[in-house]
Each structure stands twice: as structure tokens, then as C-alpha cells.
Design an enzyme around this catalytic site. Structure first.
Site, PDB file in Angstrom:
ATOM      1  N   CYS A  43       0.821  -1.210   0.000  1.00 38.81           N
ATOM      2  CA  CYS A  43       0.000   0.000   0.000  1.00 38.81           C
ATOM      3  C   CYS A  43       0.857   1.263   0.000  1.00 38.81           C
ATOM      4  CB  CYS A  43      -0.941  -0.007   1.208  1.00 38.81           C
ATOM      5  SG  CYS A  43      -1.843   1.532   1.383  1.00 38.81           S
ATOM      6  N   CYS A  48      -1.482   1.687  -3.122  1.00 40.84           N
ATOM      7  CA  CYS A  48      -2.482   2.743  -2.898  1.00 40.84           C
ATOM      8  C   CYS A  48      -1.887   4.155  -2.832  1.00 40.84           C
ATOM      9  CB  CYS A  48      -3.223   2.522  -1.583  1.00 40.84           C
ATOM     10  SG  CYS A  48      -3.508   0.822  -1.149  1.00 40.84           S
ATOM     11  N   LYS A  51       0.058   5.385  -6.058  1.00 38.36           N
ATOM     12  CA  LYS A  51      -0.964   5.399  -7.127  1.00 38.36           C
ATOM     13  C   LYS A  51      -1.880   6.606  -6.972  1.00 38.36           C
ATOM     14  CE  LYS A  51      -4.669   4.183  -6.354  1.00 38.36           C
ATOM     15  NZ  LYS A  51      -5.180   2.854  -6.131  1.00 38.36           N
ATOM     16  N   TYR A 179      -9.258  -3.332 -10.931  1.00 36.88           N
ATOM     17  CA  TYR A 179      -8.897  -2.081 -10.248  1.00 36.88           C
ATOM     18  C   TYR A 179      -7.640  -1.457 -10.858  1.00 36.88           C
ATOM     19  CZ  TYR A 179     -11.764  -3.029  -6.045  1.00 36.88           C
ATOM     20  OH  TYR A 179     -12.774  -3.248  -5.157  1.00 36.88           O
ATOM     21  N   GLU A 183      -7.351   1.985 -13.096  1.00 38.74           N
ATOM     22  CA  GLU A 183      -6.719   3.139 -12.467  1.00 38.74           C
ATOM     23  C   GLU A 183      -5.535   3.624 -13.311  1.00 38.74           C
ATOM     24  OE1 GLU A 183      -6.057   1.788  -8.433  1.00 38.74           O
ATOM     25  OE2 GLU A 183      -8.095   2.375  -7.845  1.00 38.74           O
ATOM     26  N   HIS A 438     -26.742  21.930  -0.470  1.00 44.18           N
ATOM     27  CA  HIS A 438     -26.756  22.450  -1.834  1.00 44.18           C
ATOM     28  C   HIS A 438     -25.734  23.575  -2.002  1.00 44.18           C
ATOM     29  CE1 HIS A 438     -28.569  23.205  -5.713  1.00 44.18           C
ATOM     30  NE2 HIS A 438     -28.615  24.484  -5.439  1.00 44.18           N
ATOM     31  N   GLU A 443     -25.645  15.684  -2.635  1.00 48.85           N
ATOM     32  CA  GLU A 443     -27.051  15.912  -2.283  1.00 48.85           C
ATOM     33  C   GLU A 443     -27.989  14.988  -3.064  1.00 48.85           C
ATOM     34  OE1 GLU A 443     -28.885  19.721  -3.390  1.00 48.85           O
ATOM     35  OE2 GLU A 443     -27.280  20.028  -4.847  1.00 48.85           O
TER      36      GLU A 443
HETATM   37  P1  NDP Z   1      -8.623  -7.519 -10.204  1.00 46.98           P
HETATM   38  O1  NDP Z   1      -9.019  -8.792  -9.576  1.00 46.98           O
HETATM   39  O2  NDP Z   1      -9.342  -6.273  -9.846  1.00 46.98           O
HETATM   40  O3  NDP Z   1      -8.709  -7.657 -11.783  1.00 46.98           O
HETATM   41  C1  NDP Z   1      -8.004  -8.652 -12.450  1.00 46.98           C
HETATM   42  C2  NDP Z   1      -8.260  -8.517 -13.930  1.00 46.98           C
HETATM   43  O4  NDP Z   1      -7.388  -9.384 -14.621  1.00 46.98           O
HETATM   44  C3  NDP Z   1      -9.664  -8.904 -14.325  1.00 46.98           C
HETATM   45  O5  NDP Z   1     -10.080  -8.077 -15.372  1.00 46.98           O
HETATM   46  C4  NDP Z   1      -9.515 -10.350 -14.772  1.00 46.98           C
HETATM   47  O6  NDP Z   1     -10.415 -10.706 -15.779  1.00 46.98           O
HETATM   48  C5  NDP Z   1      -8.129 -10.347 -15.366  1.00 46.98           C
HETATM   49  N1  NDP Z   1      -7.424 -11.614 -15.214  1.00 46.98           N
HETATM   50  C6  NDP Z   1      -7.327 -12.356 -14.104  1.00 46.98           C
HETATM   51  N2  NDP Z   1      -6.579 -13.447 -14.331  1.00 46.98           N
HETATM   52  C7  NDP Z   1      -6.183 -13.389 -15.612  1.00 46.98           C
HETATM   53  C8  NDP Z   1      -5.409 -14.239 -16.444  1.00 46.98           C
HETATM   54  N3  NDP Z   1      -4.874 -15.365 -15.998  1.00 46.98           N
HETATM   55  N4  NDP Z   1      -5.217 -13.864 -17.729  1.00 46.98           N
HETATM   56  C9  NDP Z   1      -5.756 -12.735 -18.202  1.00 46.98           C
HETATM   57  N5  NDP Z   1      -6.508 -11.918 -17.461  1.00 46.98           N
HETATM   58  C10 NDP Z   1      -6.725 -12.224 -16.181  1.00 46.98           C
HETATM   59  O7  NDP Z   1      -7.056  -7.421  -9.941  1.00 46.98           O
HETATM   60  P2  NDP Z   1      -6.010  -6.218  -9.967  1.00 46.98           P
HETATM   61  O8  NDP Z   1      -4.744  -6.833 -10.381  1.00 46.98           O
HETATM   62  O9  NDP Z   1      -6.547  -5.044 -10.715  1.00 46.98           O
HETATM   63  O10 NDP Z   1      -5.932  -5.806  -8.430  1.00 46.98           O
HETATM   64  C11 NDP Z   1      -5.649  -6.788  -7.432  1.00 46.98           C
HETATM   65  C12 NDP Z   1      -6.407  -6.489  -6.172  1.00 46.98           C
HETATM   66  O11 NDP Z   1      -5.813  -5.380  -5.533  1.00 46.98           O
HETATM   67  C13 NDP Z   1      -7.873  -6.088  -6.395  1.00 46.98           C
HETATM   68  O12 NDP Z   1      -8.704  -7.199  -6.411  1.00 46.98           O
HETATM   69  C14 NDP Z   1      -8.144  -5.187  -5.240  1.00 46.98           C
HETATM   70  O13 NDP Z   1      -8.640  -5.945  -4.174  1.00 46.98           O
HETATM   71  C15 NDP Z   1      -6.784  -4.607  -4.881  1.00 46.98           C
HETATM   72  N6  NDP Z   1      -6.696  -3.202  -5.341  1.00 46.98           N
HETATM   73  C16 NDP Z   1      -7.558  -2.286  -4.801  1.00 46.98           C
HETATM   74  C17 NDP Z   1      -7.520  -0.971  -5.210  1.00 46.98           C
HETATM   75  C18 NDP Z   1      -8.464   0.017  -4.623  1.00 46.98           C
HETATM   76  O14 NDP Z   1      -9.027  -0.257  -3.567  1.00 46.98           O
HETATM   77  N7  NDP Z   1      -8.708   1.163  -5.267  1.00 46.98           N
HETATM   78  C19 NDP Z   1      -6.555  -0.516  -6.219  1.00 46.98           C
HETATM   79  C20 NDP Z   1      -5.733  -1.560  -6.725  1.00 46.98           C
HETATM   80  C21 NDP Z   1      -5.806  -2.846  -6.291  1.00 46.98           C
HETATM   81  P3  NDP Z   1     -11.897 -11.236 -15.485  1.00 46.98           P
HETATM   82  O15 NDP Z   1     -12.637 -10.179 -14.756  1.00 46.98           O
HETATM   83  O16 NDP Z   1     -12.455 -11.491 -16.810  1.00 46.98           O
HETATM   84  O17 NDP Z   1     -11.703 -12.439 -14.633  1.00 46.98           O
END
Ligand code: NDP
Length: 449
Positions: A43, A48, A51, A179, A183, A438, A443
């Protein structure tokens, strides 16, 4: 307990491990923490915090354009320097890392700048070969980016490396649509790159409210981001000019300057020695724990991303706090995982708490949905054709608000307060009894029809 070197040995000084260490120490326990990289964890060091600072930096691209509509004389060739932003962010990260270290030291937690490997139910080994023993071991080692298996994957980077880039690429392909992908798609687009987002399915941000993610997709496409859906990697090749060509199923190959993998994160349990203590892992390598964060070995516990529950910093912090209060503070505490708000710091950001409409229909049957689709007044004056969307999901029987989902400026800031009301189980009528503030965007939450 006193036969051991420590009452508690924590592996990993990220959000969960740091909180657990300092709280246990404050309760009087003798505590040590081992960290193989930098105090602060994902983080603070490469997640976080940096980022969010990049999101702020990137947003100036739109703010400076909009400023002209508000009467400011902003030069047309207003220049951006990536090295300035990057290095200022790095300096801020180093400052926070120092603050984390100070907190641990002032609570008399011993810090070992080393990897620690479990060698038994009550022992760990450090890089220099020394063994440390402890009454309890807490595994808080987090997770790392998953990279799909494909030829040429070594040419891509992950979010770990993105904060050190020499320059902003002209063209970037971001793999994944969760995510991190959304982002960084926003950040790179604002900073001038052509962004191509590629996902294996048709969905972005699976699990989020459908109408809200559809709106993000629509706004992103309007801004010029390109999407390649139902696409799987075939191979990545590197040309003599350093450019990368991505071959994928169902689409023509694309050539870019940078490939960023944002395809989920996997727990850091490989080679951690957990099997030596009989700690069981799930099929993704996450430590299996009970409600008290206890693994299948009674003296070994785990909190945060390594448990593969909810990968969010505030959740890891709560788990670390609950663990130390329970076992060192004589205050049995369990984390309540209901109604955890979350946000995606995309451009524009989105945020949500509670059930989506689809989830509510499945769980509750009778559901009432209210929404407001509006253009924030700042966007109107700025001539920015970008609409916000707020959606409220209520239990049709009880009128209770069970979910709120937003996309639009400042939605993460707005959801935090609304999450208190959803968590408290307030009804739509109680929202409506609250007088609007407002003129704000928030709101809309008490004016939904
Ligand atoms: P996410 O789980 O959000 O997204 C993963 C993405 O990668 C999805 O679109 C998924 O597709 C795709 N994917 C997964 N496995 C494969 C694969 N083997 N080959 C190709 N595509 C794949 O993961 P992130 O990496 O974005 O983030 C990890 C975690 O970190 C998040 O789940 C979140 O909990 C945390 N995070 C939180 C943030 C916040 O609170 N703002 C910011 C950044 C991270 P599909 O959906 O089709 O399965």
C-alpha cells in the site's frame, strides 16, 4: 511463553503486519517483525499511496484545460514533467516509510530487515541463518502481481515497476480490466499515452454495479481509450526498435511501447516454509484461516492479502488490530466483513458499498432501485460532456438501503459517509428526511427518485 525469544514474530511489515506488531507491543508483548523489502508494504511503497498521488498528478491534465473556462489564462503548451512527479512521489513514499519505522521503533518492536522463513510452529529463520522463536507467528506477507503464462511475458512490467518508469510511453497496452488496470488506464491517458486495455472477457471491473462500470467504459471510450475484449495473450515480441508487439486471440496484433500486466494478485506464500508447520493453503496459495485469523497450525496466524479474503488495506489493518487485541490485549475481536466500501480511482472515479442490484435481486427478491444521471455543475461550465451516475438499491420489503454505487467526481470521498448509513441499516425514508446540502453532488443521495 517466556521460553521463546518473542511473544509474537510478524513476517511482513505492510499494513496488516505493522498494525498487528505495534498493537501487540502496546499491549505489552515482546514483538519482532521481519521485512525483506521496505517497511510499509504494498500500500505505502508500490500501491495505494503512490498510485493515488499519480491520480492527483494526472488529473491536472483535465483541471488545467477546464481552468480556462473558469477564466484562468493557462498557456496552451503547458508542459508536464514525469520525472518531477515520479521523484516527488518517491520522496513522499520514503517519508511515510520513515513514519512507519518510527512507529514500530517507538513501540519497541524489533525490526529485522530480512526475509523470514517459517521453520516450525514456533520458529523462523532469517537471511543470515539465525533462528528466532516466538509463541505466535503472524504471516502478513501480502501478495504479488500475477502474470499470465505467454511467450514474451518477460517484456512486460507490473504495477511494482510502474512507479520507476524513465518516461511515459507513447502507447501502452494494459492487460486486465480490474482495479489496477482501470486506475492506470486513467493515469496514463491523462499523462498523454494512447491506452489499449485488453481483457480475457467482455467485462471490466467484474463484481461492480453493472450500470456504473458501463458508464466508466462509455466515458473511457469517449476519451479515446481503446478496448480489446475476449482477448487472450498468444505472444509478445520485441522489435529492434524496442517496441513490443502483442499477439492476441480474436484481434489483430498491436504494437506498443509498454505492456503492463494488471491481471490479479496472488499470495506470497511460495517458499515461505509454511508446510514445515502444517499450514494449509487454498488453491491460489492463500493461507486458510478461521475467524480469529488462525491457520491450521494453532500457533501460526495470517492477516491481509496473503489470506486471499478481501485484498484491501483497511481490511488488513482491521485484521491485524483484531488479532493483537484478541491474543495480546484480552479483548476478543472479530472483523465484520459486511458493507465494506471500495473505490476505483479511475478517471472519473467510482465507488460503492453493499449489494449491487443483481446481488440484491438474487438475495432479497423484492428490490427497489433509484438512480440519478446528472452532469456535475463543474462539468457543465467546463463544457465537459461527462455525466455522473448514482444508484441506490433498497430492500423492497423493508425500505432499507442495501447498496449505493456511484461514478463521478469525488465519489470515493462521498461514499465513505454514505457507507456509515448503509452499514447502520438506514432506510430510504431516513435518507430522504435528511435535508440536502446544496449545491453539491452528494445531495443527490437524499433526492433520489
Ligand atoms: P482484479 O481482480 O481487480 O482484476 C483482475 C483482472 O485481470 C480482471 O479483469 C480479470 O479478468 C483479469 N485476469 C485475471 N486473471 C487473468 C489471467 N490469468 N489472464 C488474463 N486476465 C486475467 O485485480 P487487480 O490486479 O486489478 O488488483 C488486485 C487487487 O488489488 C484487487 O482485487 C483489489 O482488491 C486490490 N486493489 C484495490 C484498489 C483500490 O481499492 N482502489 C486498487 C488496486 C488494487 P476477469 O474479470 O475477466 O476475470
Amino acid at each position: 511463553m517466556t521460553d521463546f525469544d518473542y511473544d509474537l514474530f510478524v513476517i511482513g511489515a505492510g499494513s496488516g503486519g505493522t498494525r498487528a506488531s505495534r498493537v501487540a507491543a502496546a499491549h505489552g508483548a515482546r514483538v519482532a517483525v521481519a521485512e525483506e523489502y521496505r517497511v510499509g508494504g504494498t500500500c505505502v511503497i508500490r500501491g495505494c499511496v503512490p498510485k493515488k498521488l499519480l491520480v492527483y498528478g494526472a488529473h491536472f491534465a483535465e483541471d488545467l484545460k477546464d481552468a480556462r473556462r473558469f477564466g484562468w489564462d493557462v498557456p496552451g503548451d503547458c508542459a508536464f514533467s514525469w520525472p518531477v512527479l515520479r521523484d516527488n512521489v518517491k520522496a513522499e513514499v520514503a517519508r511515510i516509510e520513515g513514519a512507519y519505522t518510527d512507529t514500530l521503533e517507538s513501540n519497541h518492536v524489533d525490526i529485522y530487515h530480512s526475509r523470514a522463513v517459517v521453520t516450525g510452529p514456533n520458529s523462523v529463520r532469517l537471511d543470515d541463518g539465525t533462528e528466532k522463536t516466538a509463541g505466535k507467528i503472524l504471516v502478513a506477507v501480502g501478495a504479488h502481481p500475477a502474470i499470465p503464462i505467454c511467450e514474451g511475458r518477460e517484456f512486460g512490467i507490473t504495477s511494482n515497476e510502474v512507479f520507476d518508469l524513465e518516461a511515459i510511453p507513447k502507447r501502452i497496452l494494459i492487460a486486465g480490466a480490474g482495479y489496477i488496470a482501470n486506475e492506470f488506464a486513467g493515469i496514463f491517458h491523462q499523462l498523454g499515452a494512447h491506452v489499449i486495455l485488453m481483457n480475457r472477457t467482455k467485462d471490466i471491473l467484474r463484481g461492480y454495479e453493472l450500470a456504473i462500470r458501463d458508464r466508466l467504459l462509455q466515458i473511457s471510450m469517449m476519451k479515446g481509450l481503446e478496448f480489446k475484449f475476449d482477448a487472450n495473450f498468444e505472444k509478445i515480441t520485441k522489435g529492434d526498435d524496442g517496441c513490443l508487439t502483442v499477439h492476441m486471440s480474436g484481434h489483430e496484433p498491436v504494437t506498443v511501447d509498454l505492456v503492463l500486466f494488471a491481471t490479479g494478485r496472488v499470495p506470497n506464500t511460495k517458499d515461505l516454509g509454511l508446510e514445515s508447520a502444517g499450514v494449509e493453503l487454498d488453491d491460489k496459495g492463500g493461507v486458510i484461516v478461521d475467524e480469529d485469523n488462525r491457520s491450521t497450525c494453532p500457533s501460526i496466524f495470517a492477516v491481509g492479502d496473503v489470506t486471499n479474503r478481501i485484498q484491501l488495506t483497511p481490511v488488513a489493518i482491521r485484521e491485524g488490530q483484531a488479532f493483537s487485541d484478541t491474543f495480546f490485549g484480552n479483548k476478543p475481536t472479530r472483523v465484520d466483513y459486511g458493507c465494506i466500501p471500495s473505490a476505483v480511482f479511475s478517471h472519473p472515479p467510482m465507488a460503492g458499498v453493499g449489494m449491487t442490484e443483481a446481488e440484491a435481486r438474487q438475495k432479497l427478491g423484492s428490490v427497489k432501485v433509484y438512480s440519478s444521471d446528472f452532469r456535475p455543475m463543474k462539468n457543465v461550465l467546463a463544457n465537459r460532456d461527462e455525466r455522473a451516475l448514482y444508484k441506490m438499491v433498497c430492500d423492497g420489503e423493508t425500505d432499507r438501503v442495501v447498496g449505493i454505487h456511484l461514478i463521478g467526481p469525488d465519489s470515493p470521498e462521498i461514499i465513505q459517509g454514505a457507507a456509515v448509513a448503509v452499514k447502520a441499516g438506514l432506510t430510504k425514508a431516513q435518507f430522504d428526511q435528511t435535508v440536502a446540502l446544496h449545491p453539491t453532488m452528494a445531495e443527490e443521495l437524499v433526492l433520489l427518485k
